[in-house]
Write an enzyme that holds these catalytic residues in place. Structure first.
Site, PDB file in Angstrom:
ATOM      1  N   THR A   1       0.864  -1.174   0.000  1.00  0.00           N
ATOM      2  CA  THR A   1       0.000   0.000   0.000  1.00  0.00           C
ATOM      3  C   THR A   1       0.908   1.234   0.000  1.00  0.00           C
ATOM      4  O   THR A   1       0.889   2.050   0.918  1.00  0.00           O
ATOM      5  CB  THR A   1      -0.953  -0.055   1.200  1.00  0.00           C
ATOM      6  OG1 THR A   1      -1.619  -1.331   1.172  1.00  0.00           O
ATOM      7  CG2 THR A   1      -2.011   1.032   1.134  1.00  0.00           C
ATOM      8  N   HIS A   2       1.763   1.290  -1.009  1.00  0.00           N
ATOM      9  CA  HIS A   2       2.745   2.365  -1.113  1.00  0.00           C
ATOM     10  C   HIS A   2       2.585   3.040  -2.471  1.00  0.00           C
ATOM     11  O   HIS A   2       3.500   3.041  -3.281  1.00  0.00           O
ATOM     12  CB  HIS A   2       4.175   1.821  -0.968  1.00  0.00           C
ATOM     13  CG  HIS A   2       4.434   1.093   0.310  1.00  0.00           C
ATOM     14  ND1 HIS A   2       5.576   0.349   0.529  1.00  0.00           N
ATOM     15  CD2 HIS A   2       3.725   0.995   1.456  1.00  0.00           C
ATOM     16  CE1 HIS A   2       5.531  -0.185   1.743  1.00  0.00           C
ATOM     17  NE2 HIS A   2       4.414   0.191   2.320  1.00  0.00           N
TER      18      HIS A   2
END
Lengths: 242, 592
Positions: free
Chosen positions: B518-519
């Site tokens: 989740t970057h």
């Protein structure tokens, strides 16, 4: 429409099906037995038999229960009847396109309708997975997993396989409060001790962990993984303090 | 017709890490803050307790803490020749929803950027010549490590970070990361324990001449009172960080670290279940006048404010700018415009290590930031002269969880299901560790964010459209770093087999289906040139001086590190300039 009990459906699996593969004692202990007077929440009898047959190809019985013996079909039934099956986590606005594999789920279906429609189209010529012998079942599941040779209309065969396989794994390894993982079958098999997790005194030790599983409902399991148990029997195994 | 509320000093969109930090700092500075959050109120004490929270199906599979795609999603394609289709189900990344945002379900891997990361274009151009960056939109961040260091240091004391310093005020320290920038003070807490595979990784890496160290961790290792006076407790190594909230108060999160110390402040107001639709602009377009949102009763409400802070998840900040007409949208044909430009991701590969029965990894004993890491192949810590790529990644043996639905490592050539698969799962579950290559992601002209022409969200707004594939640079980088990880894996003792996976392998397209990280970064990047950045070096929009932007959308390109540390350093840097300069005299802080 008559509401067949779960046990009645299970007993219709046929001579080459689950009932034949399953010793009577294991049958009596499986999840169907606990729910056996209830009808299915979402599935019909054909669908339940299809899913039991397919699930037991994916996770067959060995020293540990098969998928259906561990309650996986009950799990799937409850999931499909609930928010997940009804599409709670899916954006379902059109238009719908085929897309690429990289674009993920593009079917105009909830999980529940995908599985219902998919099974109906797989068995539309009245050949039932449950009527095939063990080798034929395996061959069928292999072909389905490759997504080839099937025209299921707007149900992509690969998506159908992936969805069922995901549900089977969830049913085998999720906390038993969801109806699968009966008797901690999946957790005992691998050696996962469950939801009551507190390991500051163990995390840096090269040793098996001695506690059997315990789920959210706090019901204790009975045995370690086969691997942990045999190591714990070993003479030189370090013992955990406290 | 929207209901108009009384004006406030500051309106803050989103109650995650940056939004709550902004509220705390600005409320303390005398600003009346209204925080608007789309999701539910929740708290570690009442919502994240064990054993209920330790429910893999509910939180890791059904993703109860994350954004729900029927309300908010995006469309996706690998390149501009394709038709983007909606991300109908979450997969590759998991934005949050609710109080604390994605900050409650993070792992707690809390890094700082390398000094050279923040001056990436200048650094590579000086060392190798401009040509090494050909075809890339790689650029400098607009500020230096030394300028951000006090803010990294402060955030370490908000989280109670644990680790071993590698560089204290310029002095190299034993056992730490020798490549890191100078720290002005040591980690607040000692490092985490090391599980057997991590000990083995450390020994092997050392023998190979590398520099292993404990991953910096916001899983707190002892009772700790943070910089705001909030109390954290020691980590239990329960193995339920990633995708879960922490009911032990042991993983630093925005709720226990910040919300609890600002919730009763007279200048703080939080409105839950409220979806911001757009930022409203003044008639001349030069400033924002406030935000319009749909409140918990479905009413459309206008909240006027002197200052607007955008603190939503990286992707949604960009979406909000595009639907509000803030800044100029990026045009990939001409290269002009900046909103949506320089979208980047994280390039993930991993080696899987299968031990014999003498090594007990017990993977369920873990923590989100329980890792043993080398940084020898990250950033420009190694010579790129003849490699044909820029950037790199850390290599880390991580023991984050053994969630039994998901964690089924099997040796190479094992069937994907059936009797042999079942036997292999059973034999390997307790004797395995993964070594991740957490790689950087360069910005290139063809990867960007804009608005989808077809699909709409639950509020009738166009979806954000993501156009992304792994750049050639990152494919080469990932193959190289993975080869180093594989060497370490094969040199470890008691290893029966090693397998590898590379999400950016040659021939593989980026897929939105398997979880990676989740970057998501970029799209509203920070910098010192309005032609190539949406905000100036203080996080202030070039085009609308009373709009300040926070989060990983600011990253000009993505680092080989997890984003929370760098983005919180930027947040406190921006807040410092708001409190000590802008708010006394609102104006553009830099000349365009």
């Amino acid at each position: 429409m008559p509401q067949f009990s779960r046990r009645a459906v299970l007993m219709q699996l046929g001579a080459s099906g689950l009932a034949a593969l399953t010793p009577g004692a294991a049958l009596a202990q499986n999840r169907y037995a606990e729910l056996d007077t209830q009808p299915w929440s979402y599935l019909d009898g054909n669908e339940a038999r299809f899913l039991a047959s397919m699930a037991d190809v994916l996770i067959p019985e060995d020293d540990f229960p098969s998928a259906s013996q561990a309650g996986v079909v009950d799990f799937i039934d409850l999931q499909l009847a609930g928010p997940y099956g009804q599409g709670a986590g899916l954006y379902l606005e059109g238009p719908f396109g085929d897309g690429t594999p990289e674009q993920g789920w593009q079917a105009d279906h909830t999980p529940a309708s995908l599985i219902r429609t998919g099974i109906a189209r797989l068995e539309r010529d009245d050949t039932r997975l449950v009527d095939l012998d063990a080798d034929e079942r395996e061959e069928f599941v292999t072909r389905l997993s490759e997504g080839k040779d099937f025209d299921l209309g707007d149900v992509p065969a690969k998506t159908l396989f992936d969805e069922i396989w995901a549900l089977v794994k969830e049913g085998y390894f999720a906390d038993p409060i969801y109806g699968g993982n009966k008797g901690y079958a999946g957790w005992e098999m691998v050696g996962f001790p469950g939801a009551h997790a507190y390991y500051p005194d163990h995390v840096d030790k090269n040793a098996p962990f001695p506690a059997p599983p315990r789920g959210i409902a706090h019901v204790p399991g009975t045995r370690h993984s086969a691997d942990t148990a045999s190591a714990l029997r070993g003479a030189d195994t370090p013992k955990e303090e406290g | 017709m929207a209901t108009q509320l009384p004006k406030t000093d500051v309106v803050i969109v989103g109650a995650g890490w940056t939004g709550l930090a902004a509220a705390k700092e600005l409320a303390d500075a005398g600003q009346r803050c209204v925080v608007i959050e789309r999701g539910d109120w929740r708290h570690d004490a009442s919502n994240f307790g064990a054993p209920e929270e330790h429910d893999e199906l509910k939180y890791a599979r059904r993703k109860e803490h994350m954004i729900d795609t029927p309300t908010k999603t995006l469309s996706f394609r690998n390149n501009a020749d394709q038709t983007a289709l909606p991300m109908r189900r979450l997969g590759s990344f998991l934005p949050g929803k609710g109080l604390g945002g994605a900050g409650i379900h993070w792992n707690g891997q809390l890094w700082r950027p390398l000094p050279s990361d923040l001056e990436m274009r200048s650094h590579y151009a000086d060392r190798y010549g401009e040509d090494i960056l050909k075809g890339m939109n790689v650029q400098d961040w607009g500020m230096t490590y030394d300028e951000l260091e006090p803010h990294f240091d402060f955030f370490d004391r908000v989280c109670g970070t644990s680790g071993v310093a590698g560089n204290l005020n310029g002095e190299t320290q034993d056992g730490g990361n020798p490549f890191e920038g100078p720290r002005s003070s040591d980690y607040p807490n000692p490092p985490m324990k090391a599980s057997p595979p991590l000990q083995m990784f450390r020994d092997t890496a050392e023998q190979m001449g590398y520099n292993p160290f404990h991953m910096p961790s916001a899983n707190v290792t002892r009772a700790y009172e943070n910089a705001y006076g909030a109390q954290l407790h020691p980590c239990t190594y329960c193995g339920f960080c990633e995708r879960f909230g922490c009911g032990y108060f042991a993983k630093a999160d925005p709720i226990v670290c910040i919300y609890d110390v600002v919730k009763d402040h007279e200048n703080f107001e939080l409105r839950m279940n409220s979806q911001v639709l757009r930022v409203e602009k003044s008639e001349d377009g030069k400033t924002a006048t406030g935000v319009t949102y749909v409140d918990e009763n479905g009413r459309e409400v206008f909240q006027p404010a002197d200052t607007v802070c955008l603190n939503a998840y990286a992707l949604w900040n960009v979406h909000l700018m595009l639907v509000s007409g803030l800044g100029t949208p990026y045009d990939p044909e001409t290269g002009e415009g900046t909103v949506g430009r320089n979208y980047a991701y994280q390039t993930i590969a991993a080696a899987s290590v299968f031990f014999d029965e003498n090594v007990w990894s017990n993977p369920f004993m873990g923590a989100g930031a329980l890792g043993m890491t080398i940084d020898d192949f990250n950033g420009d810590n190694f010579d790129h002269s003849d490699l044909g790529f820029v950037g790199g990644g850390y290599i880390s043996a991580n023991q984050t969880n053994g969630r039994p639905i998901n964690y089924h490592p099997t040796p190479p050539d094992t069937p994907k299901w059936g009797a042999e698969w079942k036997q292999a799962v059973r034999e390997n579950y307790l004797h395995h560790v993964g070594i991740v290559c957490h790689g950087s992601s360069v910005a290139v002209p063809q990867n960007y964010l804009d608005l989808d022409p077809t699909y709409k969200d639950a509020y009738g707004q166009p979806l954000l459209r993501m156009t992304f594939d792994f750049p050639e640079n990152d494919r080469k980088m990932s193959a190289y770093v993975l080869s180093k990880a594989e060497e370490i894996a094969r040199n470890m003792d008691n290893v029966r087999a090693v397998s590898t996976v590379n999400r950016a392998a040659e021939g593989e397209k980026y897929s939105i289906v398997p979880y990676q990280t989740t970057h998501n970064t970029g799209g509203a990047v920070i910098g010192s040139d309005p032609k190539t950045s949406v905000v100036n070096r203080y996080g202030q929009m070039w085009d609308h001086h009373n709009v300040f932007v926070f989060g990983a959308c600011l990253f000009p390109q993505n680092l080989g590190y997890n984003p929370t540390g760098p983005l919180m350093g930027l947040a406190y840097w921006t807040l410092d300039h708001m409190k000590n300069d802008y708010l006394q005299n609102p104006r553009p802080l830099m000349d365009a």
